[in-house]
Write a protein that holds these residues in place. Sequence first.
Motif, short mmCIF file in Angstrom:
data_model
loop_
_atom_site.label_atom_id
_atom_site.label_comp_id
_atom_site.label_asym_id
_atom_site.label_seq_id
_atom_site.Cartn_x
_atom_site.Cartn_y
_atom_site.Cartn_z
N CYS A 1 0.80 -1.23 0.00
CA CYS A 1 0.00 0.00 0.00
C CYS A 1 0.84 1.28 0.00
O CYS A 1 0.33 2.35 -0.32
CB CYS A 1 -0.93 0.02 1.21
SG CYS A 1 -2.27 -1.17 1.11
N MET A 2 2.10 1.18 0.35
CA MET A 2 2.91 2.38 0.50
C MET A 2 3.66 2.74 -0.78
O MET A 2 4.27 3.81 -0.85
CB MET A 2 3.91 2.21 1.65
CG MET A 2 3.29 1.75 2.95
SD MET A 2 1.88 2.76 3.49
CE MET A 2 2.70 4.30 3.86
N GLY A 3 3.64 1.87 -1.80
CA GLY A 3 4.38 2.13 -3.03
C GLY A 3 3.68 3.15 -3.91
O GLY A 3 2.49 3.43 -3.77
N GLN B 1 -4.21 -8.93 1.82
CA GLN B 1 -3.38 -8.49 2.94
C GLN B 1 -2.76 -7.16 2.53
O GLN B 1 -2.04 -7.09 1.53
CB GLN B 1 -2.30 -9.53 3.25
CG GLN B 1 -2.86 -10.83 3.80
CD GLN B 1 -1.78 -11.79 4.28
OE1 GLN B 1 -0.58 -11.45 4.31
NE2 GLN B 1 -2.19 -12.98 4.68
N LEU B 2 -3.09 -6.11 3.28
CA LEU B 2 -2.62 -4.76 2.97
C LEU B 2 -1.42 -4.42 3.84
O LEU B 2 -1.54 -4.34 5.07
CB LEU B 2 -3.75 -3.75 3.19
CG LEU B 2 -5.07 -4.03 2.48
CD1 LEU B 2 -6.07 -2.92 2.76
CD2 LEU B 2 -4.87 -4.20 0.98
N PHE B 3 -0.28 -4.22 3.21
CA PHE B 3 0.97 -3.96 3.94
C PHE B 3 1.28 -2.46 3.92
O PHE B 3 1.28 -1.82 2.86
CB PHE B 3 2.13 -4.72 3.29
CG PHE B 3 2.05 -6.21 3.48
CD1 PHE B 3 2.77 -6.84 4.49
CD2 PHE B 3 1.23 -6.98 2.67
CE1 PHE B 3 2.68 -8.21 4.67
CE2 PHE B 3 1.14 -8.35 2.84
CZ PHE B 3 1.87 -8.97 3.85
N LYS C 1 -1.46 -5.55 7.55
CA LYS C 1 -0.15 -5.99 8.04
C LYS C 1 0.71 -4.74 8.26
O LYS C 1 1.24 -4.15 7.31
CB LYS C 1 0.51 -6.92 7.03
CG LYS C 1 -0.28 -8.20 6.75
CD LYS C 1 -0.25 -9.12 7.96
CE LYS C 1 -0.93 -10.45 7.67
NZ LYS C 1 -0.85 -11.39 8.80
N ALA C 2 0.83 -4.33 9.51
CA ALA C 2 1.53 -3.09 9.83
C ALA C 2 3.03 -3.21 9.57
O ALA C 2 3.67 -4.19 9.95
CB ALA C 2 1.29 -2.72 11.28
N THR C 3 3.59 -2.20 8.89
CA THR C 3 5.03 -2.15 8.64
C THR C 3 5.54 -0.78 9.07
O THR C 3 4.79 0.20 9.11
CB THR C 3 5.34 -2.38 7.15
OG1 THR C 3 4.74 -1.34 6.37
CG2 THR C 3 4.83 -3.74 6.68
#
Length: 340
Positions: A10-12, A37-39, A63-65
């Motif tokens: 999700c952060m890209g 699954q959302l990272f 999925k917290a990063t």
Amino acid sequence: MKTITLAIDCMGGDFGPPVSVAASEIVLKNHPNLHLQLFGDEQQINPLINSFSDDLKSRVQIKATSEVVLMDDKPSTALRNKKDSSMRRALLSVRDGDTQACVSAGNTGALMALARFTLKMISGIDRPAIITAIPTSNGHTYMLDLGANVDCDADVLFQFGIMGSVLSSATDNLKQPKVGLLNIGEEEIKGNEPVKQAAQRLSECQHINYIGFIEGNDIFSGKCDVVVTDGFTGNNVLKASEGIVRLLAEKLRSVFERNWLNKLVGLLIKPILKSFKQEIDPDQYNGATLVGLKGIVVKSHGGASVKATVHAIEEAIIEVEKNVPQRIAKEVEQFVNSRT
């Protein structure tokens, strides 16, 4: 119906969670068997899924990063220093079997390096390649490589032919996709030595429907289903074609705004222009696959819209359903066995 689980980085990309999460909602609605699954940053993602229905929420895991691979990060930085990045964690979930494919709009070089490190290469394939569909007069063709490998020898180009053929066959349900090798002419004497040697190998392979050399003006004609070339050439062809589309759009706009008569004509043919624009809309071709890996990785354009991101996720779903990496591995193994 088989359950499919995808990993979404999700952060890209340029827009991060607002685009990736909105696209995820649309795809979840279209595919009742899909789980995601959302990272990424939990604090950014959580508010965005609050509007999801209960059914959709039940099929989403966050999925917290703690780290993000930036668009200007070097691949070495992503590999060595950012071990809790959303990109790396998403790829690891594919490696570990928690998900079946990864979709990311992040840094291409970093994604390639991390994917190769985590997922490894299919036996018999030397390098991964970037492949995507591009529009033609009668549909689309797949082109590879689009930038992952600037210099390619005959073996690598031959492997591209195998991988492109398998992907085209799987996604387009073609029994024998027509494979062409991009060259500066159709004659056998044309081209550099790697291209000539690759042509010889492709012509000898019974597993590939090789139709010979094609020139640049044949790429968009629909003459073949797969176009094989090195990454330097492929990337320039792709960028040049995008530039031509923008130039045509600007020229048309300029012509129709020139005077009142042109404006009137523009209004009359507006439905035709709209239909034409939809046919060549780059959003519907978003989603380039990193083929040659043991897992499925789809690269979305960094500046992709919600609509374009939906197409990238849809591409990942198709490749999971068609077992593309396994089919490539089987095809390579059959070719190796036929030569022993």
